[in-house]
Scaffold this motif. Sequence first.
Motif, PDB file in Angstrom:
ATOM      1  N   TYR A  85       0.851  -1.190   0.000  1.00 44.27           N
ATOM      2  CA  TYR A  85       0.000   0.000   0.000  1.00 44.27           C
ATOM      3  C   TYR A  85       0.882   1.233   0.000  1.00 44.27           C
ATOM      4  N   GLY A  86       0.275   2.405  -0.146  1.00 42.13           N
ATOM      5  CA  GLY A  86       1.018   3.650  -0.169  1.00 42.13           C
ATOM      6  C   GLY A  86       0.766   4.488   1.065  1.00 42.13           C
ATOM      7  N   LEU A  87       1.821   4.957   1.692  1.00 42.24           N
ATOM      8  CA  LEU A  87       1.731   5.909   2.804  1.00 42.24           C
ATOM      9  C   LEU A  87       2.141   7.268   2.269  1.00 42.24           C
ATOM     10  N   MET A  88       1.231   8.229   2.349  1.00 37.60           N
ATOM     11  CA  MET A  88       1.467   9.541   1.757  1.00 37.60           C
ATOM     12  C   MET A  88       1.438  10.649   2.806  1.00 37.60           C
ATOM     13  N   ASP A  97       4.641   5.045  14.030  1.00 41.99           N
ATOM     14  CA  ASP A  97       3.933   3.788  13.776  1.00 41.99           C
ATOM     15  C   ASP A  97       3.605   3.627  12.294  1.00 41.99           C
ATOM     16  N   GLN A  98       3.208   4.711  11.640  1.00 36.70           N
ATOM     17  CA  GLN A  98       2.924   4.644  10.214  1.00 36.70           C
ATOM     18  C   GLN A  98       4.178   4.287   9.411  1.00 36.70           C
ATOM     19  N   ILE A  99       5.286   4.886   9.774  1.00 33.89           N
ATOM     20  CA  ILE A  99       6.538   4.618   9.071  1.00 33.89           C
ATOM     21  C   ILE A  99       6.931   3.158   9.229  1.00 33.89           C
ATOM     22  N   ARG A 100       6.864   2.661  10.446  1.00 37.56           N
ATOM     23  CA  ARG A 100       7.226   1.263  10.698  1.00 37.56           C
ATOM     24  C   ARG A 100       6.325   0.314   9.923  1.00 37.56           C
ATOM     25  N   HIS A 101       5.030   0.585   9.909  1.00 40.25           N
ATOM     26  CA  HIS A 101       4.105  -0.310   9.215  1.00 40.25           C
ATOM     27  C   HIS A 101       4.351  -0.302   7.711  1.00 40.25           C
ATOM     28  N   GLN A 102       4.655   0.885   7.146  1.00 39.81           N
ATOM     29  CA  GLN A 102       4.945   0.954   5.718  1.00 39.81           C
ATOM     30  C   GLN A 102       6.185   0.143   5.360  1.00 39.81           C
ATOM     31  N   LEU A 103       7.238   0.299   6.131  1.00 40.93           N
ATOM     32  CA  LEU A 103       8.466  -0.450   5.879  1.00 40.93           C
ATOM     33  C   LEU A 103       8.257  -1.946   6.076  1.00 40.93           C
ATOM     34  N   ASP A 104       7.553  -2.310   7.137  1.00 39.98           N
ATOM     35  CA  ASP A 104       7.317  -3.726   7.421  1.00 39.98           C
ATOM     36  C   ASP A 104       6.505  -4.394   6.320  1.00 39.98           C
ATOM     37  N   THR A 105       5.549  -3.676   5.753  1.00 34.09           N
ATOM     38  CA  THR A 105       4.674  -4.266   4.736  1.00 34.09           C
ATOM     39  C   THR A 105       5.343  -4.290   3.371  1.00 34.09           C
ATOM     40  N   ASN A 106       5.692  -3.121   2.856  1.00 29.11           N
ATOM     41  CA  ASN A 106       6.162  -3.028   1.474  1.00 29.11           C
ATOM     42  C   ASN A 106       7.575  -3.541   1.278  1.00 29.11           C
ATOM     43  N   LEU A 107       8.456  -3.245   2.231  1.00 31.44           N
ATOM     44  CA  LEU A 107       9.867  -3.584   2.047  1.00 31.44           C
ATOM     45  C   LEU A 107      10.243  -4.898   2.728  1.00 31.44           C
ATOM     46  N   LEU A 108      10.127  -4.939   4.057  1.00 31.07           N
ATOM     47  CA  LEU A 108      10.530  -6.156   4.759  1.00 31.07           C
ATOM     48  C   LEU A 108       9.633  -7.335   4.402  1.00 31.07           C
ATOM     49  N   SER A 145       7.626  10.253   0.407  1.00 27.54           N
ATOM     50  CA  SER A 145       8.979   9.856   0.803  1.00 27.54           C
ATOM     51  C   SER A 145       9.069   8.428   1.322  1.00 27.54           C
ATOM     52  N   LEU A 146       8.136   8.023   2.187  1.00 27.49           N
ATOM     53  CA  LEU A 146       8.237   6.680   2.764  1.00 27.49           C
ATOM     54  C   LEU A 146       7.818   5.611   1.772  1.00 27.49           C
ATOM     55  N   TYR A 147       6.821   5.907   0.954  1.00 30.19           N
ATOM     56  CA  TYR A 147       6.439   4.971  -0.108  1.00 30.19           C
ATOM     57  C   TYR A 147       7.618   4.770  -1.061  1.00 30.19           C
ATOM     58  N   HIS A 148       8.270   5.885  -1.449  1.00 26.86           N
ATOM     59  CA  HIS A 148       9.429   5.776  -2.324  1.00 26.86           C
ATOM     60  C   HIS A 148      10.557   5.000  -1.656  1.00 26.86           C
TER      61      HIS A 148
END
Length: 289
Positions: A85-88, A97-108, A145-148
């Motif tokens: 998903y995208g975090l904008m 918490d939003q940053i961690r969830h974005q990284l955990d889902t899309n990247l890790l 930035s975090l999505y990218h």
Amino acid sequence: MKTWFITGISTGFGRIMTERLLASGDRVAGTLRDRAVLGDLEARHGDRLWLSTLDLTDTAAIRNVVDAAWMAMGRIDVVVSNAGYGLMGAAEELTDDQIRHQLDTNLLGSIQLVRAALPHLRQQGGGRILQLSSMGGQVAFPGGSLYHATKWGIEGFIEAVAQEVAVFGIGCTIVQPGGARTDFRSRSVAIGPINRAYEASPSRMINRVLEDRTILSPGDPLKMVEAMIGSVSQNPAPLRLTLGKDAFTLIERALSTRLTALRTQSELACSTDVAGEPSGAPWFDRIDS
């Protein structure tokens, strides 16, 4: 007939791909958060559709689900890492918490999915990995930035892995779609809290685009899915698959701009080497030896 493992098949590209593959006679092992949303496909296709719930932030569950899928299907030819998903929002606006969830889902989550699949692909003598990225894996927009960070990160990971596993007959393709007429903007985007200090920042453009539902993306998701499926027949596997005129135009512009800027630094870059050393056979040429 091929067997595919696809994450995130409840909506968007994942759902369209699953429907197309099943209609053509292939088998699909798919993951999603709520099995009930695919009850119609499950009833229609029987044991050619294997389903499991999966949250990509649950690292242990990823390996268990991948192992179970291989056991159920016997062989899986193509692994499609699609869920995400995208975090904008401006970087300062986003919560920890939003940053961690974005990284955990899309990247890790994507990294661990590939790692879980590789032993199976090696043991069976090969296969394909399709990693969904985005034009946002090569282009950066303010407010994303975090999505990218996740998309640029997964592209670097897959590009390295592709070189590591080619010897086993495993091909890897990074898929870079542009904007597509899926429900991504309405269902798969989270937004950070609004900081009024950023009203004058170009990052606010993202908020306006998400709020304006009259703005339509140019990409046809069905055509994009057909291109993804078709890429599996290419040998060798294309490292990147760019889909959409917007993606092509923006990525070409970004790469050209970076290359031009790099070339202006040629003299400076070379001037920082140890003086008097021979210029031949740099360390990176030895990787293939």
